[in-house]
Design a protein around this motif. Structure first.
Motif, PDB file in Angstrom:
ATOM      1  N   SER A  58       3.792   1.745  -0.728  1.00  0.00           N
ATOM      2  CA  SER A  58       4.147   0.817  -2.097  1.00  0.00           C
ATOM      3  C   SER A  58       5.051   1.578  -2.885  1.00  0.00           C
ATOM      4  O   SER A  58       4.693   2.585  -3.412  1.00  0.00           O
ATOM      5  N   ARG A  61       4.201   1.695  -6.715  1.00  0.00           N
ATOM      6  CA  ARG A  61       2.962   2.444  -7.266  1.00  0.00           C
ATOM      7  C   ARG A  61       3.094   4.058  -6.734  1.00  0.00           C
ATOM      8  O   ARG A  61       2.859   4.658  -7.762  1.00  0.00           O
ATOM      9  N   THR A  62       3.942   4.310  -5.965  1.00  0.00           N
ATOM     10  CA  THR A  62       4.182   5.405  -5.652  1.00  0.00           C
ATOM     11  C   THR A  62       5.000   6.522  -6.795  1.00  0.00           C
ATOM     12  O   THR A  62       4.764   7.443  -7.194  1.00  0.00           O
ATOM     13  N   THR A  64       5.617   5.216  -9.691  1.00  0.00           N
ATOM     14  CA  THR A  64       4.795   5.277 -10.960  1.00  0.00           C
ATOM     15  C   THR A  64       3.778   6.499 -11.046  1.00  0.00           C
ATOM     16  O   THR A  64       3.741   7.092 -12.056  1.00  0.00           O
ATOM     17  N   GLN A  65       3.063   6.748  -9.951  1.00  0.00           N
ATOM     18  CA  GLN A  65       2.297   7.982 -10.068  1.00  0.00           C
ATOM     19  C   GLN A  65       2.889   9.313 -10.093  1.00  0.00           C
ATOM     20  O   GLN A  65       2.737  10.212 -10.598  1.00  0.00           O
TER      21      GLN A  65
END
Length: 145
Positions: A58, A61-62, A64-65
């Motif tokens: 994703s 998600r990745t 953002t992390q």
């Protein structure tokens, strides 16, 4: 590489760190002059985004992390070691095989400093050239009217 034998973490870690620094610098600038800082910061995230895409994870998600890890490192640097002159340090990047966030030092992924600097310089110069050409084309269309 021979004249400047320095290494930077790979896996998009350097690009995310630069993006974080440029974005934070942009927040200190007022008005229209802030936009180029934010745009370059966003553009620097293309490498981590592409790595995440190629791994099949994703992307949102990745990235953002990864952004959160680098922001935490930058905040820690601002709070503690800004006086020492040491740069904000986060070597977390994207494992190109699994798509997991990992320390690039632990993974052993390094890129030559001179190559990274030249890549960024070339990208900025290309963007400036395109903007200049666009200005010229826009100006010539107005004068023809």
């Amino acid at each position: 590489v021979v004249y400047d034998p320095k290494l930077l973490p790979g896996g998009g870690a350097t690009e995310m760190a630069v993006a974080m620094g440029i974005r934070r610098a942009g927040l200190k600038v007022e008005g229209v002059q802030q936009r180029p800082f934010l745009a370059v910061g966003e553009a620097m995230e293309v490498i981590p985004r592409t790595l995440a895409q190629n791994c099949g994870v994703s992307v949102i998600r990745t990235v953002t992390q990864l952004r959160a890890k680098h922001a935490a490192a930058y905040d820690e640097w601002e709070k503690n070691s800004k006086e020492s002159g040491a740069p904000a340090a986060s070597d977390f990047g994207i494992n190109g095989t699994t798509g997991v966030l990992v320390s690039m030092e632990e993974l052993g992924i390094w890129e030559p400093f001179s190559v990274k600097v030249q890549t960024i310089k070339t990208a900025i110069e290309s963007a400036c050239m395109i903007l200049r050409i666009d200005d010229i084309v826009s100006g010539s269309k107005k004068s023809q009217r």
